[in-house]
Design an enzyme around this catalytic site. Structure first.
Site, PDB file in Angstrom:
ATOM      1  N   SER A 143      22.399 -14.381 -11.443  1.00  0.00           N
ATOM      2  CA  SER A 143      22.902 -15.514 -12.241  1.00  0.00           C
ATOM      3  C   SER A 143      23.907 -14.931 -13.228  1.00  0.00           C
ATOM      4  O   SER A 143      23.887 -13.716 -13.489  1.00  0.00           O
ATOM      5  CB  SER A 143      21.735 -16.141 -13.014  1.00  0.00           C
ATOM      6  OG  SER A 143      22.219 -17.006 -14.026  1.00  0.00           O
ATOM      7  N   TYR A 156      14.280 -15.440 -18.202  1.00  0.00           N
ATOM      8  CA  TYR A 156      15.265 -15.607 -17.129  1.00  0.00           C
ATOM      9  C   TYR A 156      16.406 -14.601 -17.309  1.00  0.00           C
ATOM     10  O   TYR A 156      16.801 -13.916 -16.367  1.00  0.00           O
ATOM     11  CB  TYR A 156      15.779 -17.045 -17.151  1.00  0.00           C
ATOM     12  CG  TYR A 156      16.652 -17.436 -15.983  1.00  0.00           C
ATOM     13  CD1 TYR A 156      16.117 -17.600 -14.707  1.00  0.00           C
ATOM     14  CD2 TYR A 156      18.019 -17.665 -16.155  1.00  0.00           C
ATOM     15  CE1 TYR A 156      16.914 -17.978 -13.635  1.00  0.00           C
ATOM     16  CE2 TYR A 156      18.821 -18.040 -15.095  1.00  0.00           C
ATOM     17  CZ  TYR A 156      18.269 -18.196 -13.834  1.00  0.00           C
ATOM     18  OH  TYR A 156      19.073 -18.573 -12.768  1.00  0.00           O
TER      19      TYR A 156
HETATM   20  P1  NAP Z   1      15.741 -24.835  -6.686  1.00  0.00           P
HETATM   21  O1  NAP Z   1      16.497 -25.998  -6.184  1.00  0.00           O
HETATM   22  O2  NAP Z   1      14.633 -25.044  -7.657  1.00  0.00           O
HETATM   23  O3  NAP Z   1      15.202 -24.016  -5.420  1.00  0.00           O
HETATM   24  C1  NAP Z   1      14.419 -22.870  -5.572  1.00  0.00           C
HETATM   25  C2  NAP Z   1      13.372 -22.864  -4.486  1.00  0.00           C
HETATM   26  O4  NAP Z   1      12.611 -21.653  -4.617  1.00  0.00           O
HETATM   27  C3  NAP Z   1      12.379 -24.028  -4.639  1.00  0.00           C
HETATM   28  O5  NAP Z   1      12.076 -24.606  -3.390  1.00  0.00           O
HETATM   29  C4  NAP Z   1      11.166 -23.322  -5.231  1.00  0.00           C
HETATM   30  O6  NAP Z   1       9.947 -23.960  -4.967  1.00  0.00           O
HETATM   31  C5  NAP Z   1      11.254 -21.985  -4.528  1.00  0.00           C
HETATM   32  N1  NAP Z   1      10.381 -21.015  -5.174  1.00  0.00           N
HETATM   33  C6  NAP Z   1      10.128 -20.866  -6.500  1.00  0.00           C
HETATM   34  N2  NAP Z   1       9.244 -19.903  -6.697  1.00  0.00           N
HETATM   35  C7  NAP Z   1       8.909 -19.408  -5.477  1.00  0.00           C
HETATM   36  C8  NAP Z   1       8.017 -18.412  -5.034  1.00  0.00           C
HETATM   37  N3  NAP Z   1       7.238 -17.727  -5.895  1.00  0.00           N
HETATM   38  N4  NAP Z   1       7.940 -18.149  -3.712  1.00  0.00           N
HETATM   39  C9  NAP Z   1       8.665 -18.872  -2.828  1.00  0.00           C
HETATM   40  N5  NAP Z   1       9.508 -19.839  -3.185  1.00  0.00           N
HETATM   41  C10 NAP Z   1       9.639 -20.116  -4.499  1.00  0.00           C
HETATM   42  O7  NAP Z   1      16.726 -23.801  -7.407  1.00  0.00           O
HETATM   43  P2  NAP Z   1      18.250 -23.374  -7.068  1.00  0.00           P
HETATM   44  O8  NAP Z   1      19.106 -23.984  -8.092  1.00  0.00           O
HETATM   45  O9  NAP Z   1      18.546 -23.579  -5.643  1.00  0.00           O
HETATM   46  O10 NAP Z   1      18.171 -21.827  -7.406  1.00  0.00           O
HETATM   47  C11 NAP Z   1      18.074 -20.834  -6.405  1.00  0.00           C
HETATM   48  C12 NAP Z   1      18.356 -19.468  -7.026  1.00  0.00           C
HETATM   49  O11 NAP Z   1      19.648 -19.462  -7.620  1.00  0.00           O
HETATM   50  C13 NAP Z   1      17.378 -19.080  -8.135  1.00  0.00           C
HETATM   51  O12 NAP Z   1      17.110 -17.693  -8.040  1.00  0.00           O
HETATM   52  C14 NAP Z   1      18.154 -19.369  -9.401  1.00  0.00           C
HETATM   53  O13 NAP Z   1      17.752 -18.575 -10.483  1.00  0.00           O
HETATM   54  C15 NAP Z   1      19.554 -18.995  -8.941  1.00  0.00           C
HETATM   55  N6  NAP Z   1      20.604 -19.628  -9.749  1.00  0.00           N
HETATM   56  C16 NAP Z   1      20.749 -20.980  -9.736  1.00  0.00           C
HETATM   57  C17 NAP Z   1      21.747 -21.543 -10.525  1.00  0.00           C
HETATM   58  C18 NAP Z   1      21.988 -23.023 -10.558  1.00  0.00           C
HETATM   59  O14 NAP Z   1      22.760 -23.453 -11.411  1.00  0.00           O
HETATM   60  N7  NAP Z   1      21.371 -23.808  -9.682  1.00  0.00           N
HETATM   61  C19 NAP Z   1      22.560 -20.724 -11.315  1.00  0.00           C
HETATM   62  C20 NAP Z   1      22.357 -19.356 -11.295  1.00  0.00           C
HETATM   63  C21 NAP Z   1      21.381 -18.810 -10.510  1.00  0.00           C
HETATM   64  P3  NAP Z   1       9.340 -24.947  -6.128  1.00  0.00           P
HETATM   65  O15 NAP Z   1      10.173 -26.186  -6.050  1.00  0.00           O
HETATM   66  O16 NAP Z   1       7.935 -25.100  -5.698  1.00  0.00           O
HETATM   67  O17 NAP Z   1       9.501 -24.216  -7.436  1.00  0.00           O
END
Ligand code: NAP
Length: 251
Positions: A143, A156
């Site tokens: 991130s 985070y």
């Molecule tokens: P998201 O829509 O919440 O998707 C994350 C997925 O990971 C969810 O299905 C979640 O399940 C699953 N997950 C969480 N903990 C887990 C575990 N222990 N084992 C297996 N699966 C797990 O989030 P996203 O926005 O796509 O983010 C994905 C990645 O990108 C993350 O690492 C986040 O930090 C990074 N990121 C995102 C952004 C952004 O703006 N979206 C920016 C920078 C970095 P649950 O729904 O059950 O939690």
């Protein structure tokens, strides 16, 4: 993109947001997908979407923060596929958006266990297969919070800085074994994770709108970078974490 057709790609957190889009785009490039998520329905929905588009995908329920669960997941993959070419360590949580003296130990542990230890565990248990193959790519989703302090949660920020460091170490330790490790540092992307942020008055709204791109990111923006970094076209890219943030952190 060069070198993706026929590759087996595991995407953690593949049941939602960025992970789902990564699965769809990697499949479009010819990869066979393994969507891993603790949300089984989410992973299954991703796999369905991939196969509806003509691709091949397997959905596996696993918790990346739990070594036994990760080992079982890798075993399940290897029972179906002879190799693992690409690992996208994408599963992540944000946790409490608080300062150090306010955040609970439980919240700190959860973020560290999923975001940092999860990246470590999945890499640890996939690497023996990649070492046997003499080839593989690990892409860690960090991130912009891996580069700077912000309104984001303290755990985070710390965990994502750790992911940036772990990515360097993976490249350093395994580059000569034919394995590449690279990171991606997204800015704010519209996903279920950020649904409460991407509005006027949200914690990163001003930063995002004042940035050169002047918009929030879309999952496809990140997924295309994942495909490029996973492909042979990125063969000289090692150990670095690449921001994709519309320029939000250039100043
Ligand atoms: P998201 O829509 O919440 O998707 C994350 C997925 O990971 C969810 O299905 C979640 O399940 C699953 N997950 C969480 N903990 C887990 C575990 N222990 N084992 C297996 N699966 C797990 O989030 P996203 O926005 O796509 O983010 C994905 C990645 O990108 C993350 O690492 C986040 O930090 C990074 N990121 C995102 C952004 C952004 O703006 N979206 C920016 C920078 C970095 P649950 O729904 O059950 O939690």
């Amino acid at each position: 993109m060069k070198g993706l057709a026929g590759k087996v790609a595991i995407v953690t957190g593949g049941g939602s947001g960025l992970g789902r889009e990564d699965c769809i785009e990697l499949a479009r490039e010819g990869c066979t997908i393994v969507a891993v998520d603790r949300d089984k329905m989410g992973a299954a929905a991703t796999a369905r979407q991939v196969s509806d588009n003509g691709g091949t995908a397997l959905a596996i329920k696993a918790d990346v923060s739990d070594a036994t669960s990760v080992q079982a997941m890798v075993k399940q993959v290897l029972a179906v596929h002879p190799r693992i070419d690409i690992l996208v360590n994408n599963a992540g949580v944000v946790g409490e958006m608080k300062r150090v003296h306010e955040v609970s130990e439980a919240a700190w542990d959860e973020v560290m266990n999923v975001d940092l230890k999860g990246t470590f565990l999945c890499s640890k248990y996939v690497l023996p297969t990649m070492l046997n193959q003499g080839r593989g790519v690990i892409i860690n989703i960090a991130s912009v919070s891996g580069f700077l302090a912000s309104n984001a949660a303290v755990a985070y920020t710390a965990a994502k800085h750790g992911v940036v460091g772990l990515t360097k170490q993976l490249a350093y330790d395994y580059g000569h074994d034919g394995i590449r490790a690279v990171g991606i540092a997204p800015g704010v992307i519209e996903t279920p994770l950020t649904k409460d942020w991407t509005c006027a008055g949200g914690p990163f709204h001003q930063l995002t709108m004042e940035a050169p791109a002047g918009r929030y990111g879309r999952p496809i923006d990140v997924a295309r970078l994942v495909c490029f970094l996973a492909s042979d076209e990125a063969d000289f890219m090692q150990g670095h974490t690449f921001p994709i943030d519309g320029g939000s952190i250039i100043r």
